[in-house]
Motif scaffolding. Structure first.
Motif: not given
Length: 428
Positions: A98-127
């Motif tokens: 999903v690529i979106s502008y910030l206002p749309t992203f906030r709506d998707l976030r608030d509606q809990e339609l998108i995935e939590n990326l924190s676990p991916f970041v924690q498991d990453s050796n590069n990011l």
């Protein structure tokens, strides 16, 4: 002999095991870093983006496929996110990425339609998030601190000014944290000078008012009563200011044409104008921060995460989507993305911030991004377009027919109510 042979066999197995383990590790097959694992078979990812399909491939798609040749994309355009006005659009699109502008992203976030990326970041050796613009994590996380999106670039805008023109009239240069009233007052001082005071996409009567509403985060809708809000005092001040500027003819709409030729004192623009100024080199210039809300001068609307990348919570290809996002966030993607820049974007990597085309821009970057909801968050693009055209018509009529600010205000309120009535019917 049998005992010795058994020991030799055990030693052989042990040595082979070590060699195989070493080989697997060196090939990355046992690497836990999710962003290093590339898809082993052909797959199609559905991407939902505000861009056209052509634009997506030009900026992102071709670059991604050079790294992941087994990935193909099905591109669904949200038409600059306007299709999100339909509640079922997201679900029917079945996106992975999903690529979106910030206002749309906030709506998707608030509606809990998108995935939590924190676990991916924690498991990453590069990011590592501490290697990126500190505003990104703050803006793209939810109230619980979960990271829901990432942005490879941030768009930077400011007010550029011609020092020669200011010096010739002995006018002080614009400074950091000025609000729109102060910038427009400076513009009016160039009336009758033969130069425009301000050039920019906002430098039309209707867009000046909409820029002030946007920067000051003025609410246009009462959420409870579902009716338009108009603070008469504030609106009369805006109307008078804009009508005076129209009479003085000190504003000019444009993207830098007049400023580059030395015919405009100021330019509201993103930093993509800098290479043109460097080539021109006809006058001395400076740049200061984008106009601020006078009541919240530390917040800045001239910094925007234009494209936010997220993973659909319902995607069955989350791992592969993360690999794509992590690659776009990497150092390897900085130059390819920068080469496609037309809107003044720079990488969110700290090592790349603060400089654009050899010009230091820390004074524009070291700000707190204004993430407060604006009037546009509550209203459709159709309403905004019609509202803007109405403002243009009423303000022009006001100047041509020498109407009072009170008359113009009453006309704006009356016509806006009619436009909003159609907006409410559409949402029922």
């Amino acid at each position: 002999m049998l005992y010795i042979q058994k020991k030799k066999n055990k030693m052989f197995v042990y040595v082979c095991g070590i060699l195989i383990l070493s080989l697997l590790t060196s090939c990355g097959l046992l690497d836990k870093s999710v962003d290093k694992k590339e898809p082993e078979m052909s797959m199609e990812l559905t991407v939902l983006t505000p861009q056209s399909e052509e634009s997506f491939y030009q900026i992102y798609g071709n670059h991604i496929m050079s790294k992941f040749p087994n990935i193909t994309f099905k591109v669904v355009s949200s038409n600059n996110d306007s299709l999100y006005d339909s509640d079922s659009f997201f679900e029917q699109s079945h996106p992975d990425l999903v690529i979106s502008y910030l206002p749309t992203f906030r709506d998707l976030r608030d509606q809990e339609l998108i995935e939590n990326l924190s676990p991916f970041v924690q498991d990453s050796n590069n990011l590592e998030l501490d290697k990126y613009y500190n505003q990104m994590e703050k803006v793209l996380s939810n109230e619980s601190g979960d990271l829901l999106g990432l942005a490879p670039q941030v768009v930077v805008s400011g007010i550029f000014y011609n020092k020669n023109l200011f010096d010739s009239l002995q006018i002080d240069y614009p400074t950091d944290q000025m609000d729109w009233n102060q910038i427009l007052s400076l513009s009016s001082r160039f009336a009758k000078s033969g130069w425009f005071g301000l050039e920019g996409g906002e430098a039309t009567p209707q867009h000046i008012i909409m820029a002030i509403l946007s920067t000051n985060k003025v609410k246009l809708v009462d959420d409870q009563k579902k009716e338009l809000l108009f603070n008469k005092k504030d609106w009369l001040t805006m109307i008078e200011l804009v009508m005076n500027l129209m009479k003085q003819e000190s504003l000019v709409e444009g993207t830098g044409e007049q400023f580059l030729e030395g015919r405009a004192a100021m330019l509201s623009s993103n930093i993509s104008i800098i290479p043109e100024l460097q080539k021109k080199n006809d006058f001395s210039w400076g740049v200061t921060s984008y106009p601020a809300d006078s009541f919240n001068p530390n917040l800045n609307s001239g910094l925007q995460f234009n494209h936010v990348f997220a993973i659909n919570k319902e995607s069955s290809n989350k791992q592969d989507v993360w690999n794509v996002i992590a690659y776009l966030m990497s150092e390897d993607s900085v130059e390819p993305l920068q080469s496609q820049d037309l809107i003044g974007s720079i990488s969110t990597l700290n090592s790349r911030l603060g400089n654009y085309g050899g010009i230091e821009i820390n004074q524009l970057i070291n700000k707190t991004i204004d993430t407060r909801r604006g009037y546009y968050d509550d209203l459709s693009q159709e309403f905004q377009d019609e509202f803007g055209e109405m403002l243009k018509s009423v303000l022009n009529s006001g100047v041509i027919n020498a109407k009072s600010t009170e008359q113009v205000y009453q006309e704006i309120v009356s016509q806006a109510i009619n436009i909003y009535a159609k907006e409410k019917l559409k949402s029922e």
